[in-house]
Structures are given as structure tokens and as C-alpha cells.
Design a protein around this motif. Structure first.
Motif, PDB file in Angstrom:
ATOM      1  N   UNK A 114       0.856  -1.275  -0.137  1.00 27.94           N
ATOM      2  CA  UNK A 114      -0.036   0.181  -0.050  1.00 27.94           C
ATOM      3  C   UNK A 114       0.920   1.179   0.009  1.00 27.94           C
ATOM      4  N   UNK A 115       1.930   1.002   0.640  1.00 30.82           N
ATOM      5  CA  UNK A 115       2.644   2.502   0.847  1.00 30.82           C
ATOM      6  C   UNK A 115       4.218   2.050   1.237  1.00 30.82           C
ATOM      7  N   UNK A 116       5.000   2.867   0.996  1.00 27.61           N
ATOM      8  CA  UNK A 116       6.480   2.754   1.615  1.00 27.61           C
ATOM      9  C   UNK A 116       6.715   3.762   2.491  1.00 27.61           C
ATOM     10  N   UNK A 117       7.817   3.549   3.201  1.00 25.13           N
ATOM     11  CA  UNK A 117       8.841   4.704   4.070  1.00 25.13           C
ATOM     12  C   UNK A 117      10.086   4.541   4.266  1.00 25.13           C
ATOM     13  N   UNK A 118      10.949   5.416   4.571  1.00 30.00           N
ATOM     14  CA  UNK A 118      12.180   5.469   4.916  1.00 30.00           C
ATOM     15  C   UNK A 118      12.328   5.780   6.401  1.00 30.00           C
ATOM     16  N   UNK A 119      13.184   4.857   7.075  1.00 34.83           N
ATOM     17  CA  UNK A 119      13.289   5.155   8.484  1.00 34.83           C
ATOM     18  C   UNK A 119      14.782   4.914   8.784  1.00 34.83           C
ATOM     19  N   UNK A 120      15.165   5.481   9.906  1.00 34.64           N
ATOM     20  CA  UNK A 120      16.434   5.387  10.368  1.00 34.64           C
ATOM     21  C   UNK A 120      16.425   3.841  10.929  1.00 34.64           C
ATOM     22  N   UNK A 121      17.629   2.995  10.928  1.00 30.34           N
ATOM     23  CA  UNK A 121      17.668   1.428  11.064  1.00 30.34           C
ATOM     24  C   UNK A 121      16.959   1.080  12.297  1.00 30.34           C
ATOM     25  N   UNK A 122      17.082   1.591  13.220  1.00 26.09           N
ATOM     26  CA  UNK A 122      17.087   1.302  14.540  1.00 26.09           C
ATOM     27  C   UNK A 122      15.434   1.455  14.802  1.00 26.09           C
ATOM     28  N   UNK A 123      14.759   2.468  14.106  1.00 28.36           N
ATOM     29  CA  UNK A 123      13.207   2.462  14.159  1.00 28.36           C
ATOM     30  C   UNK A 123      12.655   1.659  13.123  1.00 28.36           C
ATOM     31  N   UNK A 124      13.490   1.306  12.193  1.00 30.99           N
ATOM     32  CA  UNK A 124      12.719   0.488  11.044  1.00 30.99           C
ATOM     33  C   UNK A 124      12.752  -0.780  11.684  1.00 30.99           C
ATOM     34  N   UNK A 125      13.649  -1.358  12.578  1.00 37.77           N
ATOM     35  CA  UNK A 125      13.687  -2.620  12.928  1.00 37.77           C
ATOM     36  C   UNK A 125      12.604  -2.640  14.274  1.00 37.77           C
ATOM     37  N   UNK A 126      12.232  -1.504  14.750  1.00 38.41           N
ATOM     38  CA  UNK A 126      11.015  -1.605  15.595  1.00 38.41           C
ATOM     39  C   UNK A 126       9.720  -1.707  15.075  1.00 38.41           C
ATOM     40  N   UNK A 127       9.783  -1.386  13.781  1.00 40.03           N
ATOM     41  CA  UNK A 127       8.506  -1.206  12.876  1.00 40.03           C
ATOM     42  C   UNK A 127       7.977  -2.486  12.434  1.00 40.03           C
ATOM     43  N   UNK A 128       8.984  -3.287  11.876  1.00 42.52           N
ATOM     44  CA  UNK A 128       8.660  -4.287  10.905  1.00 42.52           C
ATOM     45  C   UNK A 128       7.844  -5.460  11.941  1.00 42.52           C
ATOM     46  N   UNK A 129       6.998  -6.176  11.438  1.00 44.50           N
ATOM     47  CA  UNK A 129       6.194  -7.126  12.231  1.00 44.50           C
ATOM     48  C   UNK A 129       6.859  -8.678  12.189  1.00 44.50           C
ATOM     49  N   UNK A 130       7.875  -8.922  11.282  1.00 41.82           N
ATOM     50  CA  UNK A 130       8.630 -10.275  11.500  1.00 41.82           C
ATOM     51  C   UNK A 130       9.861 -10.137  12.269  1.00 41.82           C
ATOM     52  N   UNK A 131      10.080 -11.063  13.119  1.00 38.81           N
ATOM     53  CA  UNK A 131      11.241 -11.214  13.973  1.00 38.81           C
ATOM     54  C   UNK A 131      12.498 -11.320  13.174  1.00 38.81           C
ATOM     55  N   UNK A 132      12.456 -12.054  12.105  1.00 35.41           N
ATOM     56  CA  UNK A 132      13.760 -12.210  11.150  1.00 35.41           C
ATOM     57  C   UNK A 132      14.016 -10.971  10.487  1.00 35.41           C
TER      58      UNK A 132
END
Length: 155
Positions: A114-132
Motif C-alpha cells: 500500500x505504501x512505503x517509508x524510509x526510517x533510520x535503521x533502529x526505528x525500522x527494526x522496531x516497526x517491522x512485524x517479522x522477527x527475522x
């Protein structure tokens, strides 16, 4: 035709470690990196390149693609198992990363994202739903330092 239980996870990032995330069309609010199943006869690198192009519109041959030689094995979510042979319950995911010089506009595949975004790596790690996916993003700074792609300055 069933999907193969072998996939790629491609962490797309900039040189300053902003990470691209895509919002799943079949699960609004679920964010992830580029992922996809290997097709019969493809190498893992070819799968990564195809998925990058299909899911982002980026030309994967224009940027360095790194095979981390890392894999995660996990149970496939029950709601997605219909895509696999009935006897398949687990998937093996192979990690890659693609480094862009800067954030780029993305053309998402409408049936997938649906969409995309760019985040700093540490924020991106917190946002994704998958542990891997989270683990791969958290390992990104260390991976880049170990492969001598560049040195990182502190956050």
C-alpha cells in the motif's frame, strides 16, 4: 502452483542507514523489507533481484547487492500456508541487502504493498512485524562494518 518454502529478505538501505519499509496490502499496518519466494530454477541472487524490481521499481543492477550468507528458518503463518504444498509448515529465508546512495522514490506493486517509508535503521527494526526482518535490520550496521563497505559514525 505452490510456492517453494525458500525465500529472500532484502534490506534496502542508504549509506547513512535509512531503511526502506513496505506496508503489506493484505495486512495494512504490517511493515516489512522486500521479501519473496524463490521460483523454480532461480538462484537466490536472481530471486532477490526480481523481488527488488517487482516490489520497488528500482533497478537492482544499479546498486551493490550483498548476500549475507545468513538464513532464518521459521514457521509459516497459518493464514499464508495455503500458498504452499499441504505438507509444508516452515520456510527458509536468505538475507540480502541493497545499498543506495540516498533515499529514492519507490513504485510499489499495488497488489502487494500500500505504501512505503524510509526510517533510520533502529526505528525500522522496531516497526517491522517479522522477527527475522527485525533481526536483519538490527544486524545491518555490524554487517556493513564487517564487510568493509564503509565505516559508520555513531548514532
Amino acid at each position: 502452483m505452490y510456492k517453494l518454502p525458500v525465500s529472500v529478505l532484502v534490506v534496502i538501505h542508504t549509506s547513512v542507514l535509512d531503511v526502506l519499509l513496505l506496508e503489506r496490502a493484505d495486512h495494512p499496518g504490517y511493515w516489512q523489507s522486500v521479501t519473496g519466494s524463490q521460483h523454480e530454477g532461480e538462484t537466490l541472487r536472481q530471486t532477490a533481484q526480481r523481488e527488488i524490481q517487482e516490489e520497488t521499481g528500482l533497478n537492482p543492477y544499479d546498486y551493490p547487492l550483498s548476500d549475507w550468507e545468513t538464513e532464518y528458518r521459521f514457521e509459516i503463518f497459518k493464514e499464508w500456508r495455503w500458498r504452499y504444498s499441504p505438507d509444508i509448515t516452515h520456510n527458509t529465508e536468505h538475507v540480502f541487502s541493497l545499498c543506495l546512495p540516498e533515499k529514492k522514490p519507490i513504485v510499489t506493486a499495488p497488489k502487494e504493498h500500500l505504501n512505503y517509508l524510509w526510517l533510520p535503521w533502529h526505528q525500522a527494526a522496531d516497526r517491522v512485524f517479522s522477527w527475522s526482518n527485525a533481526e536483519a535490520i538490527r544486524n545491518l550496521p555490524q554487517h556493513l562494518t564487517e564487510t568493509n563497505n564503509f565505516s559508520l559514525s555513531p548514532i
